[in-house]
Enzyme design. Structure first.
Site, short mmCIF file in Angstrom:
data_model
loop_
_atom_site.label_atom_id
_atom_site.label_comp_id
_atom_site.label_asym_id
_atom_site.label_seq_id
_atom_site.Cartn_x
_atom_site.Cartn_y
_atom_site.Cartn_z
CG MET A 108 -1.95 -1.23 1.07
SD MET A 108 -2.99 -1.43 2.50
CE MET A 108 -4.02 0.02 2.36
CB CYS A 109 2.93 3.30 0.41
SG CYS A 109 3.93 1.88 0.84
CB THR A 110 -0.48 7.51 1.77
OG1 THR A 110 -1.52 6.53 1.87
CG2 THR A 110 -1.08 8.83 1.31
NE ARG A 163 -4.26 3.45 1.55
CZ ARG A 163 -3.37 3.32 0.58
NH1 ARG A 163 -2.41 4.22 0.44
NH2 ARG A 163 -3.44 2.30 -0.26
#
Length: 328
Positions: A1-3, A226
């Site tokens: 994932m990650c933002t 997100r």
């Protein structure tokens, strides 16, 4: 994932920030790769870094970094790009052949700005190659910024590396970046102010309380949710005038997309969570690192001593959760 997101404060000070969300324990730690360092590629030989850089990495025989900033203020973070990334299946002699996870080392080690990167991006051929510790080829895309504050996304959904303008300063995961930008059209009603009361026939309807303008703001941990949430928060959060103001603002934004351990479980049973958060001050080439285990933020600034080391330098950090007692 990650933002990930970029931020420019009122003093035109530029930052790149990210969460690292993953189910496999990456064991990344702050590391400096010095100037003129020779690193071995997974294809056809070695290369030397022209610039030194600092980021989050791990030594697996060679150092692999997930993000970083170099001495010229060029910064990058890689994020998962499931079902979208397309790589070459063969080595091309006329190009620089890199595994997906090696692209960051090439970019930070040999480029001073996005302007230079635009000229050199066609030199690179990303070839399918497993990360040794993971045992599979990671599907990746990248967000990049520099000291001008310009932000771009680099994706390979077309089969080759393409630099895409990023007008919103945010990137998450799949699908492709253009889809996320278009999806923002679904959230025109989101605003910081309350909606006014409204009459339906003789009945007046009104908000239950403060925050009615944010009704409908996505709250889940999917990539589209997100993305929308971070775009909204980035656009409206006060960024301040000093580096300290901006760091505080950035971590407040990241709080809204930080995934606690246990609330997001993958199909294979692995717990996907935010293993660390990192902020890069590209104006001052300074790195801020916050591990999952505590609230402490660790700081490292690139200096001549570090840049001129003969070998990479790793930095250890504490994982104990600490508090400050006020009554002693």
């Amino acid at each position: 994932m990650c933002t990930s997101l970029t931020l420019t404060n009122n003093s035109q000070h530029h930052f790149l920030a990210r969460t690292m969300d993953f189910g496999f324990q990456l064991e990344g730690r702050p590391v400096v790769i010095p100037r003129n360092y020779t690193w071995k590629k997974q294809f056809d030989g070695t290369r030397n870094t022209k610039y030194g850089f600092l980021g989050t990495g791990r030594n697996l025989g060679e150092y692999f970094l997930a993000d970083g900033v170099n001495e010229k203020g060029l910064a990058i973070a890689e994020l998962y790009f499931l079902d979208e990334a397309k790589y070459s299946s063969e080595v091309r002699e006329e190009q620089v052949n890199l595994a997906p996870h090696e692209f960051i080392i090439w970019l930070l080690g040999e480029n001073a700005s996005i302007a230079e990167l635009r000229k050199r991006i066609t030199e690179v051929n990303i070839v399918e190659k497993e990360v040794p510790v993971l045992g599979f080829v990671p599907p990746l895309h990248y967000i990049v910024t520099d000291k001008t504050g310009e932000t771009v996304v680099i994706e390979s959904d077309s089969g080759k590396l393409v630099i895409k303008e990023n007008p919103v300063g945010v990137m998450t995961n799949s699908p492709e970046f253009e889809w996320h930008v278009k999806n923002l059209n679904n959230y025109l009603s989101i605003q910081p102010n309350n909606y006014p009361n409204k009459k339906i026939a003789t009945h007046e309807i009104k908000p239950f309380g403060q925050g009615s303008g944010t009704y409908g703001l996505p709250g889940g941990y999917t990539s589209p949710e997100r993305f929308v949430r971070t775009v909204y928060l980035r656009a409206l959060t006060e960024s301040g005038n000093t580096a300290a103001d901006s760091l505080n603002a950035i971590f407040k934004i990241l709080d809204n997309v930080t995934i606690p351990k246990g609330v997001n479980i993958k199909n294979d049973g692995a717990i996907d969570y935010t293993q660390y958060r990192a902020v890069f001050d590209v104006s001052n080439t300074t790195y801020y690192f916050n591990p999952y285990e505590n609230q402490e933020v660790f700081e490292i600034t690139l200096n001549e001593e570090l840049l001129n080391k003969k070998e990479p330098v790793e930095f250890k950090y504490t994982t104990d959760f600490k508090t400050t007692k006020l009554n002693e």
